[in-house]
Design an enzyme around this catalytic site. Structure first.
Site, PDB file in Angstrom:
ATOM      1  N   GLY A  47      26.834 -19.164  31.034  1.00  0.00           N
ATOM      2  CA  GLY A  47      26.856 -19.092  29.582  1.00  0.00           C
ATOM      3  C   GLY A  47      27.739 -20.149  28.954  1.00  0.00           C
ATOM      4  O   GLY A  47      28.927 -20.207  29.251  1.00  0.00           O
ATOM      5  N   SER A  48      27.196 -20.992  28.074  1.00  0.00           N
ATOM      6  CA  SER A  48      27.972 -22.125  27.599  1.00  0.00           C
ATOM      7  C   SER A  48      27.226 -22.859  26.494  1.00  0.00           C
ATOM      8  O   SER A  48      26.320 -22.308  25.877  1.00  0.00           O
ATOM      9  CB  SER A  48      28.258 -23.067  28.766  1.00  0.00           C
ATOM     10  OG  SER A  48      27.100 -23.201  29.570  1.00  0.00           O
TER      11      SER A  48
END
Length: 232
Positions: A189-190
């Site tokens: 997640g980013s």
């Protein structure tokens, strides 16, 4: 076509960064099967998710002078004029930035948005705020690239997020990269920011779903016809 070839065609390749995690999850699942059966199915689901997260599918990249493709799978979360990260030395004035947010279900392999030479790579440690927040571009751990096409310079910044704790870079300074070529990945997640040169306008909108290496993000030379494609 043989059965093995058919299976290889259906299965999506797993990036090498996922091998250690997949091995740990797989071993834990086998141990649970023999010793703690109540944990077998939850661990099997986790193993399947790990394989899914680290998938690395081929992409068909449009190739034409001036095209800028998405460097990440995800959703366009922001489009704004902002100053690029100072460690890149990209520009002293605001540039148009397109931010693409990746959740834990997106493919996290990042690709080059243009063909050119990586003239600078700059890593900066920082916090792990929610990558969807605007201040994440300034405060979070990040790794930035400048890619020089010969006609202009583009900034690409990998930003760690609330869950993401590791940015992986697979390229080096002075390396030539093709549009759609794999640059690295961010785990769990980013966000990826693209800084467009002055005068280049995005062809995407906030909320639009992006596919790394395939979705056209901008066109620096919209008058040029005849798209070709490259499989990467």
């Amino acid at each position: 076509m043989s059965l093995a070839a058919s299976i290889r065609k259906v299965l999506v390749p797993i990036n090498r960064e996922g091998y250690p995690f997949l091995a740990i999850a797989g071993v834990a699942t086998l141990i649970a099967l023999g010793w703690i059966k109540v944990l077998f199915w939850p661990l099997l689901i986790i193993t399947a998710w790990v394989a899914y997260f680290f998938r690395d599918p081929q992409r068909v990249t449009p190739v034409r002078e001036g095209l800028v493709v998405s460097p990440a799978d995800g959703v366009v979360s922001q489009i704004a004029n902002v100053l690029p990260p100072p460690e890149l030395g990209l520009a002293s004035q605001s540039l148009l930035r397109v931010s693409i947010f990746m959740n834990v279900f997106d493919c996290h392999v990042n690709r080059s948005p243009v063909t050119g030479t990586i003239t600078k790579i700059a890593y900066k440690p920082g916090k792990f705020l929610n990558a969807d927040l605007d201040k994440a571009s300034e405060d979070n751990e990040r790794n930035g690239f400048i890619i020089d096409t010969g006609a202009a310079r583009y900034g690409v910044v990998q930003i760690a997020g609330l869950v993401a704790r590791r940015i992986v870079c697979w390229t080096n300074e002075n390396e030539h990269v093709a549009v759609g070529q794999r640059l690295g990945m961010i785990r769990f997640g980013s966000r990826v920011d693209v800084y467009l040169p002055e005068g280049v306008r995005p062809l995407v909108g906030i909320g639009q779903k992006m596919v790394a290496g395939e979705t056209i993000l901008a066109d620096a030379n919209a008058a040029m016809p005849n798209l070709t494609h490259r499989v990467g």
